[in-house]
Design a protein around this motif. Structure first.
Motif, PDB file in Angstrom:
ATOM      1  N   GLU A  35       8.621  11.217 -26.550  1.00  0.00           N
ATOM      2  CA  GLU A  35       7.448  10.368 -26.437  1.00  0.00           C
ATOM      3  C   GLU A  35       7.723   9.126 -27.179  1.00  0.00           C
ATOM      4  O   GLU A  35       7.280   8.089 -26.958  1.00  0.00           O
ATOM      5  CB  GLU A  35       6.186  10.931 -26.959  1.00  0.00           C
ATOM      6  N   ASP A  67      -5.061  11.567 -24.958  1.00  0.00           N
ATOM      7  CA  ASP A  67      -4.538  12.733 -24.467  1.00  0.00           C
ATOM      8  C   ASP A  67      -4.781  13.854 -25.408  1.00  0.00           C
ATOM      9  O   ASP A  67      -5.109  13.718 -26.631  1.00  0.00           O
ATOM     10  CB  ASP A  67      -3.058  12.292 -24.251  1.00  0.00           C
ATOM     11  N   ASP A  68      -4.131  15.106 -24.888  1.00  0.00           N
ATOM     12  CA  ASP A  68      -3.772  16.379 -25.623  1.00  0.00           C
ATOM     13  C   ASP A  68      -4.835  16.877 -26.133  1.00  0.00           C
ATOM     14  O   ASP A  68      -5.754  17.927 -25.509  1.00  0.00           O
ATOM     15  CB  ASP A  68      -2.985  16.023 -26.498  1.00  0.00           C
ATOM     16  N   HIS A 115      -3.713  17.012 -17.746  1.00  0.00           N
ATOM     17  CA  HIS A 115      -2.459  16.757 -18.635  1.00  0.00           C
ATOM     18  C   HIS A 115      -1.641  18.067 -18.637  1.00  0.00           C
ATOM     19  O   HIS A 115      -1.148  18.229 -19.959  1.00  0.00           O
ATOM     20  CB  HIS A 115      -3.097  16.005 -19.974  1.00  0.00           C
ATOM     21  N   HIS A 139       1.561  21.155 -21.697  1.00  0.00           N
ATOM     22  CA  HIS A 139       2.240  19.998 -22.155  1.00  0.00           C
ATOM     23  C   HIS A 139       4.005  20.077 -22.169  1.00  0.00           C
ATOM     24  O   HIS A 139       4.428  19.495 -23.015  1.00  0.00           O
ATOM     25  CB  HIS A 139       1.918  19.638 -23.441  1.00  0.00           C
ATOM     26  N   HIS A 179      -4.173   9.695 -28.562  1.00  0.00           N
ATOM     27  CA  HIS A 179      -4.369  11.005 -28.477  1.00  0.00           C
ATOM     28  C   HIS A 179      -5.442  11.531 -29.480  1.00  0.00           C
ATOM     29  O   HIS A 179      -5.547  11.024 -30.678  1.00  0.00           O
ATOM     30  CB  HIS A 179      -2.947  11.559 -29.188  1.00  0.00           C
TER      31      HIS A 179
HETATM   32 ZN    ZN Z   1       0.448  14.460 -24.208  1.00  0.00          ZN
END
Ligand code: ZN
Length: 242
Positions: A4, A60-61, A114, A118, A210
């Motif tokens: 990432e 995200d996440d 998502h 992951h 995030h």
């Molecule tokens: Zn992610």
């Protein structure tokens, strides 16, 4: 995580050089990017149409419950529109469900897929890709009563033809990437995050943040000020792409 970081670094360098060359955003074609981006399909969304007057802030996440919760406070108080890309292995999403539901119902918040766990989807079989996306889809549908298709964000931004086809075969025809990051998937200082926000919170971007670290939760007022100063309205992915 290194993957990432590499991608984020690459995006930063690529976009800065494009800006330096005074290339217009619309001429900044995927084909002209270095080899790392060769896996990006033309169908992927990574920016808004030109002159949108808007930014699509995506988050995200959801590793940190406290951060997800404070994002919801911020969304309620500021009225911004935002897309969460939900990873269902994190318990935050169920804990915030009662507070998040009205924002989802009104469309102020969009929920995107998502995956459950992951993974790097390019390392999986087509069946495993569909299982990861299908599990997340069911979670979002069962707990929030909404459809997340056709939008998904592949973890780390990694895509290949197998992933694209497997996803499209179950209705996820629009991978959503980004063109600017708050850099907070892992720990980051407040000045560093603010610097990234100043660089990337500009018109037509899909911005990635995030809900994993506390840093952003201390900076909402400053981030809002950047948006206001630049006359940027916030949009969800669905607002723009239907
Ligand atoms: Zn992610």
């Amino acid at each position: 995580m290194a993957l990432e970081l590499n991608r984020r670094g690459f995006l930063t360098a690529a976009t800065l050089s494009a800006t330096a060359a005074a290339t217009t955003a619309s001429a900044f074609a995927i084909e002209s990017l270095p080899a790392q981006a060769a896996g990006w399909p033309k169908s992927a969304l990574w920016r808004l149409p030109p002159h949108s007057g808007a930014i699509a802030w995506t988050v995200d996440d959801g590793k940190s419950y406290d951060t997800v919760s404070k994002y919801i406070d911020f969304i309620e108080q500021s009225g911004i529109r935002l897309t969460f890309f939900v990873t269902t292995k994190y318990s935050s999403w169920l804990k915030v469900q009662p507070r998040l539901q009205p924002l989802v119902n009104s469309g102020q918040v969009q929920l995107g897929n998502h995956t459950m766990n992951h993974p790097n989807l390019t390392k999986l079989s087509a069946a495993q890709v569909q299982s990861e996306l299908g599990g997340c889809q069911k979670f979002i549908h069962d707990h929030f009563g909404v459809e997340s298709r056709p939008y998904f964000r592949p973890p780390y931004g990694y895509l290949n033809e197998t992933v694209i086809k497997a996803a499209a075969d179950i209705g996820y025809s629009k991978p959503v990437l980004w063109l600017g990051s708050l850099g907070d998937s892992t720990p980051i200082s407040e000045p560093a995050l603010l610097k990234l926000a100043n660089t990337w919170m500009t018109e037509d971007r899909i911005l990635i943040g995030h809900a994993n670290q506390p840093t952003v939760t201390h900076l909402y007022a400053q981030l809002l000020k950047i948006l206001q100063k630049r006359h940027l309205k916030t949009v969800t992915i669905k607002d723009v792409f239907g």
